[in-house]
Design a protein around this motif. Structure first.
Motif, PDB file in Angstrom:
ATOM      1  N   ALA A   1       2.527  13.761  11.438  1.00  0.00           N
ATOM      2  CA  ALA A   1       2.438  12.333  11.125  1.00  0.00           C
ATOM      3  C   ALA A   1       3.650  11.603  11.692  1.00  0.00           C
ATOM      4  O   ALA A   1       4.773  12.128  11.696  1.00  0.00           O
ATOM      5  CB  ALA A   1       2.343  12.116   9.620  1.00  0.00           C
ATOM      6  N   ALA A   2       3.435  10.363  12.148  1.00  0.00           N
ATOM      7  CA  ALA A   2       4.528   9.547  12.682  1.00  0.00           C
ATOM      8  C   ALA A   2       5.483   9.116  11.588  1.00  0.00           C
ATOM      9  O   ALA A   2       6.676   8.926  11.832  1.00  0.00           O
ATOM     10  CB  ALA A   2       3.957   8.330  13.406  1.00  0.00           C
ATOM     11  N   SER A   3       4.974   8.950  10.372  1.00  0.00           N
ATOM     12  CA  SER A   3       5.819   8.592   9.236  1.00  0.00           C
ATOM     13  C   SER A   3       5.131   9.020   7.955  1.00  0.00           C
ATOM     14  O   SER A   3       3.917   9.244   7.918  1.00  0.00           O
ATOM     15  CB  SER A   3       6.094   7.076   9.209  1.00  0.00           C
ATOM     16  OG  SER A   3       4.939   6.365   8.801  1.00  0.00           O
ATOM     17  N   ALA A   4       5.925   9.120   6.890  1.00  0.00           N
ATOM     18  CA  ALA A   4       5.393   9.429   5.562  1.00  0.00           C
ATOM     19  C   ALA A   4       6.279   8.736   4.551  1.00  0.00           C
ATOM     20  O   ALA A   4       7.494   8.903   4.566  1.00  0.00           O
ATOM     21  CB  ALA A   4       5.371  10.938   5.327  1.00  0.00           C
ATOM     22  N   GLN A   5       5.677   7.929   3.669  1.00  0.00           N
ATOM     23  CA  GLN A   5       6.427   7.124   2.713  1.00  0.00           C
ATOM     24  C   GLN A   5       5.701   7.030   1.384  1.00  0.00           C
ATOM     25  O   GLN A   5       4.603   7.550   1.230  1.00  0.00           O
ATOM     26  CB  GLN A   5       6.690   5.722   3.266  1.00  0.00           C
ATOM     27  CG  GLN A   5       5.505   5.045   3.905  1.00  0.00           C
ATOM     28  CD  GLN A   5       5.461   5.293   5.403  1.00  0.00           C
ATOM     29  OE1 GLN A   5       6.430   5.078   6.112  1.00  0.00           O
ATOM     30  NE2 GLN A   5       4.321   5.745   5.892  1.00  0.00           N
ATOM     31  N   GLU A   6       6.335   6.367   0.440  1.00  0.00           N
ATOM     32  CA  GLU A   6       5.738   6.159  -0.880  1.00  0.00           C
ATOM     33  C   GLU A   6       4.383   5.456  -0.744  1.00  0.00           C
ATOM     34  O   GLU A   6       4.152   4.697   0.205  1.00  0.00           O
ATOM     35  CB  GLU A   6       6.667   5.315  -1.752  1.00  0.00           C
ATOM     36  CG  GLU A   6       7.953   6.010  -2.169  1.00  0.00           C
ATOM     37  CD  GLU A   6       7.729   6.980  -3.318  1.00  0.00           C
ATOM     38  OE1 GLU A   6       6.623   6.976  -3.896  1.00  0.00           O
ATOM     39  OE2 GLU A   6       8.670   7.736  -3.626  1.00  0.00           O
ATOM     40  N   ALA A   7       3.521   5.682  -1.739  1.00  0.00           N
ATOM     41  CA  ALA A   7       2.159   5.161  -1.660  1.00  0.00           C
ATOM     42  C   ALA A   7       2.103   3.648  -1.531  1.00  0.00           C
ATOM     43  O   ALA A   7       1.242   3.107  -0.831  1.00  0.00           O
ATOM     44  CB  ALA A   7       1.365   5.612  -2.886  1.00  0.00           C
ATOM     45  N   TYR A   8       3.007   2.950  -2.211  1.00  0.00           N
ATOM     46  CA  TYR A   8       2.947   1.491  -2.212  1.00  0.00           C
ATOM     47  C   TYR A   8       3.903   0.861  -1.194  1.00  0.00           C
ATOM     48  O   TYR A   8       4.072  -0.353  -1.176  1.00  0.00           O
ATOM     49  CB  TYR A   8       3.251   0.957  -3.615  1.00  0.00           C
ATOM     50  CG  TYR A   8       2.150   1.271  -4.595  1.00  0.00           C
ATOM     51  CD1 TYR A   8       1.098   0.366  -4.809  1.00  0.00           C
ATOM     52  CD2 TYR A   8       2.143   2.462  -5.307  1.00  0.00           C
ATOM     53  CE1 TYR A   8       0.077   0.655  -5.702  1.00  0.00           C
ATOM     54  CE2 TYR A   8       1.126   2.754  -6.202  1.00  0.00           C
ATOM     55  CZ  TYR A   8       0.087   1.853  -6.396  1.00  0.00           C
ATOM     56  OH  TYR A   8      -0.934   2.146  -7.273  1.00  0.00           O
ATOM     57  N   ALA A   9       4.492   1.683  -0.334  1.00  0.00           N
ATOM     58  CA  ALA A   9       5.409   1.152   0.677  1.00  0.00           C
ATOM     59  C   ALA A   9       4.630   0.420   1.766  1.00  0.00           C
ATOM     60  O   ALA A   9       3.464   0.728   2.045  1.00  0.00           O
ATOM     61  CB  ALA A   9       6.221   2.288   1.289  1.00  0.00           C
ATOM     62  N   GLY A  10       5.283  -0.533   2.397  1.00  0.00           N
ATOM     63  CA  GLY A  10       4.665  -1.215   3.524  1.00  0.00           C
ATOM     64  C   GLY A  10       4.581  -0.296   4.725  1.00  0.00           C
ATOM     65  O   GLY A  10       5.374   0.640   4.886  1.00  0.00           O
ATOM     66  N   SER A  11       3.615  -0.564   5.599  1.00  0.00           N
ATOM     67  CA  SER A  11       3.434   0.263   6.782  1.00  0.00           C
ATOM     68  C   SER A  11       4.492  -0.044   7.831  1.00  0.00           C
ATOM     69  O   SER A  11       4.858  -1.209   8.028  1.00  0.00           O
ATOM     70  CB  SER A  11       2.042   0.031   7.372  1.00  0.00           C
ATOM     71  OG  SER A  11       1.868   0.801   8.550  1.00  0.00           O
TER      72      SER A  11
ATOM     73  N   PRO B   1      -7.783   8.314  -5.727  1.00  0.00           N
ATOM     74  CA  PRO B   1      -8.783   7.576  -6.506  1.00  0.00           C
ATOM     75  C   PRO B   1      -8.164   6.416  -7.284  1.00  0.00           C
ATOM     76  O   PRO B   1      -8.424   6.234  -8.466  1.00  0.00           O
ATOM     77  CB  PRO B   1      -9.335   8.653  -7.436  1.00  0.00           C
ATOM     78  CG  PRO B   1      -8.178   9.575  -7.673  1.00  0.00           C
ATOM     79  CD  PRO B   1      -7.407   9.592  -6.390  1.00  0.00           C
ATOM     80  N   VAL B   2      -7.340   5.626  -6.607  1.00  0.00           N
ATOM     81  CA  VAL B   2      -6.519   4.591  -7.246  1.00  0.00           C
ATOM     82  C   VAL B   2      -6.903   3.231  -6.669  1.00  0.00           C
ATOM     83  O   VAL B   2      -6.512   2.883  -5.552  1.00  0.00           O
ATOM     84  CB  VAL B   2      -5.014   4.871  -7.024  1.00  0.00           C
ATOM     85  CG1 VAL B   2      -4.170   3.813  -7.728  1.00  0.00           C
ATOM     86  CG2 VAL B   2      -4.648   6.271  -7.508  1.00  0.00           C
ATOM     87  N   GLY B   3      -7.650   2.447  -7.447  1.00  0.00           N
ATOM     88  CA  GLY B   3      -8.113   1.154  -6.963  1.00  0.00           C
ATOM     89  C   GLY B   3      -6.989   0.197  -6.620  1.00  0.00           C
ATOM     90  O   GLY B   3      -7.142  -0.673  -5.747  1.00  0.00           O
ATOM     91  N   ALA B   4      -5.825   0.345  -7.259  1.00  0.00           N
ATOM     92  CA  ALA B   4      -4.699  -0.544  -6.992  1.00  0.00           C
ATOM     93  C   ALA B   4      -4.188  -0.422  -5.563  1.00  0.00           C
ATOM     94  O   ALA B   4      -3.479  -1.316  -5.070  1.00  0.00           O
ATOM     95  CB  ALA B   4      -3.561  -0.260  -7.972  1.00  0.00           C
ATOM     96  N   LEU B   5      -4.534   0.669  -4.884  1.00  0.00           N
ATOM     97  CA  LEU B   5      -4.096   0.847  -3.502  1.00  0.00           C
ATOM     98  C   LEU B   5      -4.994   0.127  -2.497  1.00  0.00           C
ATOM     99  O   LEU B   5      -4.633   0.019  -1.319  1.00  0.00           O
ATOM    100  CB  LEU B   5      -4.025   2.335  -3.154  1.00  0.00           C
ATOM    101  CG  LEU B   5      -2.839   3.095  -3.747  1.00  0.00           C
ATOM    102  CD1 LEU B   5      -2.996   4.591  -3.515  1.00  0.00           C
ATOM    103  CD2 LEU B   5      -1.526   2.591  -3.162  1.00  0.00           C
ATOM    104  N   VAL B   6      -6.148  -0.361  -2.927  1.00  0.00           N
ATOM    105  CA  VAL B   6      -7.042  -1.062  -2.002  1.00  0.00           C
ATOM    106  C   VAL B   6      -6.366  -2.294  -1.397  1.00  0.00           C
ATOM    107  O   VAL B   6      -6.325  -2.444  -0.167  1.00  0.00           O
ATOM    108  CB  VAL B   6      -8.381  -1.407  -2.676  1.00  0.00           C
ATOM    109  CG1 VAL B   6      -9.217  -2.341  -1.796  1.00  0.00           C
ATOM    110  CG2 VAL B   6      -9.160  -0.125  -2.980  1.00  0.00           C
ATOM    111  N   PRO B   7      -5.820  -3.227  -2.199  1.00  0.00           N
ATOM    112  CA  PRO B   7      -5.143  -4.370  -1.577  1.00  0.00           C
ATOM    113  C   PRO B   7      -3.916  -3.968  -0.764  1.00  0.00           C
ATOM    114  O   PRO B   7      -3.597  -4.614   0.246  1.00  0.00           O
ATOM    115  CB  PRO B   7      -4.759  -5.254  -2.766  1.00  0.00           C
ATOM    116  CG  PRO B   7      -4.838  -4.384  -3.967  1.00  0.00           C
ATOM    117  CD  PRO B   7      -5.878  -3.364  -3.673  1.00  0.00           C
ATOM    118  N   VAL B   8      -3.226  -2.914  -1.157  1.00  0.00           N
ATOM    119  CA  VAL B   8      -2.068  -2.437  -0.392  1.00  0.00           C
ATOM    120  C   VAL B   8      -2.503  -1.998   1.000  1.00  0.00           C
ATOM    121  O   VAL B   8      -1.890  -2.360   2.016  1.00  0.00           O
ATOM    122  CB  VAL B   8      -1.377  -1.271  -1.136  1.00  0.00           C
ATOM    123  CG1 VAL B   8      -0.243  -0.692  -0.298  1.00  0.00           C
ATOM    124  CG2 VAL B   8      -0.865  -1.730  -2.491  1.00  0.00           C
TER     125      VAL B   8
END
Length: 341
Positions: free
Chosen positions: A211-221, A233-240
């Motif tokens: 992978a080119a990078s790996a970060q926290e789930a809610y981190a910006g790309s 299975p976390v709906g809160a990640l959809v808008p992220v």
């Protein structure tokens, strides 16, 4: 008619319970399969924890099954006793509806699934429809092949649904069994992959796999994404994930279960032709296509091994995130007849 014997098996009954049960005759197109290995899928966890409705009372879970055919029905073609086969999630479709007739059998309203509608592979023996099993080639150990039969195939379909352009930038949210296989598939196709996951060990594995990078789930790309796949299975990640997409990007949601999705802001999340697509099961054509790519580019399968007797522990560890990659149950031969408990 007499049955095909007895087997020890786990059944879902407010958790898991070990029983001895009769194995039915396989039927005209059926095969009896002696289970060698069964993968432990997050869908099994959703079924055991009642996130998904019960279809078959006291059903035996498990739909990433590798084993040997020990008996075949009179109309079976393509496999014979002694063949190594894979039994996957899609167990049966009607073959007659408009979805089946147009290559979309995964949407068949009469579809049936291994380990949900029919007994699965947390057992010594199982019965499957030969028209829905995969004859497996030699060369890949049974325990490494098992996760490919769901985690791999559904990841393949999720990647197809994400419409990643050649050489594109792919974001992967969550990094379990399916994600670590899908990342390798995307990398083999020339993609640039960014991984977003809460687990530090999973982030290390993602980087080891390329992978080119790996970060926290809610981190910006680190860069705008052409496509993204949500495995967690976390709906809160959809808008992220949507916010990380470039114009015209596509988010593919791979899971069978997802917690509620927060309210989306149209301009931040959907405007500029960003697309959200769900994934529903897979077709047999998906399975054949994925296994062909596997033959050309065998993935590194990171495994956590458990004895068949440790199925409940494996599911607990999966729920708690205690391992990276995929888990499998190894049949040491003692699950053949079993003992009632």
């Amino acid at each position: 008619m007499s049955g095909a014997g007895r087997t020890g098996a786990w059944v879902m009954d407010r958790g898991l319970r070990w029983v001895a049960r009769e194995v039915p005759e396989p039927g005209p197109y059926g095969v009896v399969v002696e289970v060698s290995v069964c993968g432990v899928c997050r869908t099994d966890l959703h079924l055991v924890e009642w996130d998904l409705p019960t279809h078959l009372p006291e059903c035996t879970p498990g739909h990433e099954i590798v084993g040997r055919v020990v008996r075949a029905g009179p109309r079976v073609t393509g496999v014979v006793p002694g063949d190594k086969v894979g039994v996957a999630w899609l167990a049966r479709t009607c073959g007659l509806c408009r979805f089946c007739r147009t290559g979309r059998e995964n949407l068949c309203p009469h579809s049936r699934y291994t380990g949900w509608d029919l007994h699965g592979g947390y057992a010594g023996l199982t019965v499957a429809d030969s028209r829905y099993v995969y004859r497996l080639p030699p060369g890949i150990p049974d325990e490494e092949f098992a996760p490919l039969l769901c985690a791999g195939i559904i990841g393949y379909r999720a990647l197809e649904r994400a419409e990643l352009p050649p050489g594109g930038r792919l974001g992967i949210y969550g990094f379990g069994a399916s994600a670590h296989l899908t990342a390798q598939l995307a990398l083999a196709r020339g993609a640039r992959v960014h991984v977003f996951t809460r687990g530090e060990e999973a982030r290390r594995l993602a980087l080891e796999l390329g992978a080119a990078s790996a970060q926290e789930a809610y981190a910006g790309s680190p860069e705008p994404l052409d496509s993204a796949i949500l495995f967690a299975p976390v709906g809160a990640l959809v808008p992220v994930a949507l916010e990380a997409l470039d114009r015209g990007g596509t988010l593919s949601i791979a899971g069978i279960h997802l917690t509620d999705v927060p309210v989306l802001n149209y301009r931040r999340h959907l405007f500029q032709e960003r697309t959200v697509r769900s994934v529903t099961a897979n077709t047999r054509a998906d399975g054949r296509a994925y296994l062909a790519e596997v033959a050309a580019h065998p993935p590194v399968v990171h495994l956590q091994r458990y004895a068949m007797a440790e199925a409940a522990e494996a599911l607990e560890d999966l729920a708690a995130g205690r391992f990276t990659g995929a888990a499998v149950l190894l049949n040491d031969g003692r699950a053949g007849a079993g003992r009632e408990s």
